[in-house]
Motif scaffolding. Structure first.
Motif, PDB file in Angstrom:
ATOM      1  N   VAL A  74       0.851  -1.193   0.000  1.00  0.00           N
ATOM      2  CA  VAL A  74       0.000   0.000   0.000  1.00  0.00           C
ATOM      3  C   VAL A  74       0.878   1.232   0.000  1.00  0.00           C
ATOM      4  O   VAL A  74       1.764   1.381   0.849  1.00  0.00           O
ATOM      5  CB  VAL A  74      -0.915   0.025   1.243  1.00  0.00           C
ATOM      6  CG1 VAL A  74      -1.923   1.164   1.121  1.00  0.00           C
ATOM      7  CG2 VAL A  74      -1.618  -1.308   1.407  1.00  0.00           C
ATOM      8  N   LEU A  75       0.656   2.110  -0.974  1.00  0.00           N
ATOM      9  CA  LEU A  75       1.389   3.370  -1.024  1.00  0.00           C
ATOM     10  C   LEU A  75       0.446   4.508  -0.664  1.00  0.00           C
ATOM     11  O   LEU A  75      -0.742   4.479  -0.987  1.00  0.00           O
ATOM     12  CB  LEU A  75       1.952   3.629  -2.428  1.00  0.00           C
ATOM     13  CG  LEU A  75       3.036   2.720  -2.986  1.00  0.00           C
ATOM     14  CD1 LEU A  75       3.552   3.307  -4.290  1.00  0.00           C
ATOM     15  CD2 LEU A  75       4.182   2.558  -2.013  1.00  0.00           C
ATOM     16  N   ASP A  76       1.002   5.511   0.018  1.00  0.00           N
ATOM     17  CA  ASP A  76       0.239   6.725   0.278  1.00  0.00           C
ATOM     18  C   ASP A  76       1.223   7.886   0.319  1.00  0.00           C
ATOM     19  O   ASP A  76       2.209   7.836   1.057  1.00  0.00           O
ATOM     20  CB  ASP A  76      -0.519   6.598   1.599  1.00  0.00           C
ATOM     21  CG  ASP A  76      -1.502   7.738   1.778  1.00  0.00           C
ATOM     22  OD1 ASP A  76      -1.919   8.309   0.752  1.00  0.00           O
ATOM     23  OD2 ASP A  76      -1.849   8.049   2.925  1.00  0.00           O
ATOM     24  N   PHE A  77       0.959   8.924  -0.449  1.00  0.00           N
ATOM     25  CA  PHE A  77       1.856  10.077  -0.542  1.00  0.00           C
ATOM     26  C   PHE A  77       3.304   9.651  -0.736  1.00  0.00           C
ATOM     27  O   PHE A  77       4.211  10.195  -0.111  1.00  0.00           O
ATOM     28  CB  PHE A  77       1.728  10.963   0.701  1.00  0.00           C
ATOM     29  CG  PHE A  77       0.399  11.645   0.794  1.00  0.00           C
ATOM     30  CD1 PHE A  77       0.047  12.625  -0.134  1.00  0.00           C
ATOM     31  CD2 PHE A  77      -0.512  11.293   1.772  1.00  0.00           C
ATOM     32  CE1 PHE A  77      -1.188  13.243  -0.078  1.00  0.00           C
ATOM     33  CE2 PHE A  77      -1.740  11.907   1.836  1.00  0.00           C
ATOM     34  CZ  PHE A  77      -2.092  12.885   0.915  1.00  0.00           C
ATOM     35  N   GLY A  78       3.512   8.644  -1.567  1.00  0.00           N
ATOM     36  CA  GLY A  78       4.867   8.242  -1.902  1.00  0.00           C
ATOM     37  C   GLY A  78       5.543   7.343  -0.886  1.00  0.00           C
ATOM     38  O   GLY A  78       6.640   6.869  -1.114  1.00  0.00           O
TER      39      GLY A  78
END
Lengths: 356, 260
Positions: free
Chosen positions: B224-228
């Motif tokens: 899972v990615l979030d804001f890089g």
């Protein structure tokens, strides 16, 4: 009744002439080309030869602009490179060093084409960084630089104009009864070029050209080296353009820089726009159209000159106006050019009389 | 040994950090899903893997080879293929030609042999045509093989996009939202193709997808990615239960309720 063309091998499916009707049509065209020089007068032969040379040049330009998507305004200059190079190889280069010899005609047009390919590749270098309009301007620079070099090296190029020696092919003077003799040289070369270019675009390298045109990033991710492919397109394109230039020089025997100005570049672009971008057959239609249009208008003008005597002075303007008008009309009504028109006509008759 | 290891990469565009210190390990034969909200850096990550972007920091190693100095066309030869999110097909070409471009790296004919279309060049065309026809059969796009891609419907184009990547006979296939904008039926077809690609052809897949049910059903591993940044990594069930992930997807307050 046959309801379609069905193939049982991939080899047959790849054939250029798929149906017996297509083979018949090809046969008819070839027969017409064989008979033509015996029924046509010299001015008609001259037009046919001019079309053949223009077709070779237009195919070259279409490989670069239509198929690879690299806009070039340097077509005229590259024709010039081919013309002057071949002229030099057949004689002048030797005279400069005190000799009298020269390379044989066929060898020198090949050398000239290769030399033009080299020059084209060199001027294709900016295509690594530049696209679209910017590349067009860079090739415009190529156009100006080459013409400048031609006009400023009179020792090599004769400055204003350049007279070639008569063209000898296997001891035969091609320029004696030149329209007739050159016809037998130019038409086969044009056919070979057409065949070669058609084949190119059904194999690996041709597909990589089109891939670069359509989606360069995707092409690169699929293993196509963009820079090398673009340069290759410049080289292949310039080879054919140089060949056309060399043939032009030997056919006309007198060449001068003003034949290879930007106007020539534009009219070749018009050929591929009217004929059809990205279509080999279209390049030929376009070459024929742009060559025949002024001749057609002139002969029309001559016919109405009894009724309207001033027409002679106005002809050049009418010709230029028609040139512009035709381009605009094609861009509006059939941007894919004559090749598409022909395709539509064929499709119509494929289904005729039940066109639903 | 990991097939692809993404080791602590950071990618910046000017002041914007698209990917920050992300590490991933993709094992051979996996379907590895990357999920995350829009702008999380998923596509940027794929761009790094296929060499379109070069990360400023960190290493990418594919089958033991460092990819830092490789251009996209070299990476294609290593065996990494990609299906693009926003469909990057060659519009003016037929479906057949699009797939044949996929065979580019496996073919050898040059300008001259191509122009002659004789002997080896012709044999090569036929040989690779057979391979491509096999893929056309597999993806059930026989009827459109000679149509220009520009004239096709969206769902079919997506399928051709996958076919073109498959034609490269890759070891690792990057699928960037292969089901975006599809209806349920088309999604089902595509899911079936992805499973077949993975299991029958043995191709490792990295899958970016927004449809959670698809991701949870198909994938072996999920990141899972979030804001890089990488928020979580693990099996679908582990990721589903991760509070950080729930927070990123559903928002803070809901997350608290969910945990409670």
């Amino acid at each position: 009744m046959q309801s379609g063309v069905f193939h049982t091998t991939y080899g047959k499916d790849m054939a250029l002439q798929q149906s017996s009707w297509q083979k018949w049509r090809l046969g008819l065209v070839l027969a017409a080309l064989l008979i033509f020089p015996f029924v046509a007068d010299n001015s008609q032969l001259y037009l046919a030869n001019t079309i053949a040379i223009a077709a070779i040049g237009a195919i070259g330009l279409n490989i670069l602009v239509g198929f690879t998507g690299q806009i070039s305004l340097g077509q005229g200059a590259f024709l010039g490179v081919g013309a002057y190079a071949s002229a030099l190889f057949t004689g002048r280069l030797f005279e400069l060093f005190g000799g009298t010899g020269g390379t044989p005609f066929l060898v020198s047009i090949l050398l000239a084409a290769l030399f033009t390919a080299l020059v084209g590749t060199l001027f294709g270098l900016p295509s690594l960084r530049l696209k679209g309009l910017y590349l067009a301007i860079a090739t415009l620079a190529a156009q100006q630089i080459i013409i400048w070099i031609i006009t400023h090296t009179p020792k090599l190029t004769g400055g204003e104009s350049f007279s070639l020696r008569p063209t000898l092919l296997f001891g035969l003077n091609m320029n004696q009864n030149g329209d007739f003799r050159f016809y037998w040289l130019l038409i086969p070369i044009a056919i070979l070029v057409t065949l070669a270019a058609t084949n190119l675009f059904r194999t690996r390298v041709g597909r990589s050209f089109v891939a670069v045109r359509d989606r360069d990033i995707a092409a690169e991710v699929m293993g196509i080296n963009l820079f090398r492919t673009k340069l290759l397109a410049f080289a292949v394109s310039s080879f054919f353009v140089g060949l056309a230039g060399a043939l032009l020089a030997h056919y006309r025997l007198v060449i001068s820089p003003d034949r290879f100005e930007i106007g020539t570049s534009i009219s070749f672009l018009a050929m591929i726009i009217i004929g059809g971008m990205g279509s080999i057959a279209g390049s030929i239609y376009g070459a024929a159209f742009i060559t025949l249009l002024p001749a057609l208008i002139e002969s029309l003008g001559r016919q109405v000159s009894n009724i309207y005597p001033n027409i002679d002075t106005m002809l050049p303007y009418i010709q230029q106006g028609a040139f512009g008008l035709v381009i605009i009309l094609f861009l509006i009504f059939e941007p894919e050019g004559l090749a598409k028109v022909w395709h539509n006509i064929k499709n119509y008759f494929n289904l005729w009389p039940f066109s639903y | 040994m990991a097939q692809l290891s993404v080791d602590d990469i950071t990618l910046r565009f000017g002041g914007v950090t698209a990917i920050a210190n992300v590490s991933l390990t993709i094992e051979p034969g996996q379907i590895y899903a990357i999920i995350g909200p829009n702008g999380a850096g998923k596509t940027s990550l794929l761009n790094c893997i296929s060499g379109v972007y070069k990360p400023q920091h960190g290493r990418l190693v594919f089958e033991g080879q460092d990819m830092a100095s490789l251009r996209p066309y070299d990476i294609a030869r290593l065996g990494i293929a990609r299906a693009f999110q926003n469909i990057a097909l060659f519009r003016g070409m037929t479906v057949l030609d699009n797939l044949l471009v996929g065979r580019h790296i496996h073919m050898r004919s040059g300008v001259l042999s191509g122009m002659a279309f004789w002997g080896r060049a012709r044999r090569e065309e036929i040989e690779h045509r057979e391979i491509v026809e096999d893929i056309i059969d597999f993806l059930e796009i026989e009827a459109i093989r000679k149509q220009t891609v520009g004239s096709l419907a969206y769902g079919l184009r997506k399928r051709v996009e996958v076919g073109r990547a498959l034609a490269m006979a890759p070891k690792l296939l990057l699928l960037d939202e292969p089901m975006a904008g599809m209806n349920a039926e088309e999604k089902e077809d595509m899911a079936r193709f992805i499973i077949d690609i993975n299991q029958e052809r043995g191709i490792t897949c990295i899958l970016i997808e927004h449809d959670m049910s698809v991701v949870m059903d198909l994938s072996d591993q999920v990141a899972v990615l979030d804001f890089g940044r990488k928020l979580a990594e693990g099996t679908p069930d582990e990721v589903k239960a991760n509070p950080e992930v729930i927070k990123a997807y559903l928002g803070e307050e809901l997350a608290i309720e969910h945990v409670e």
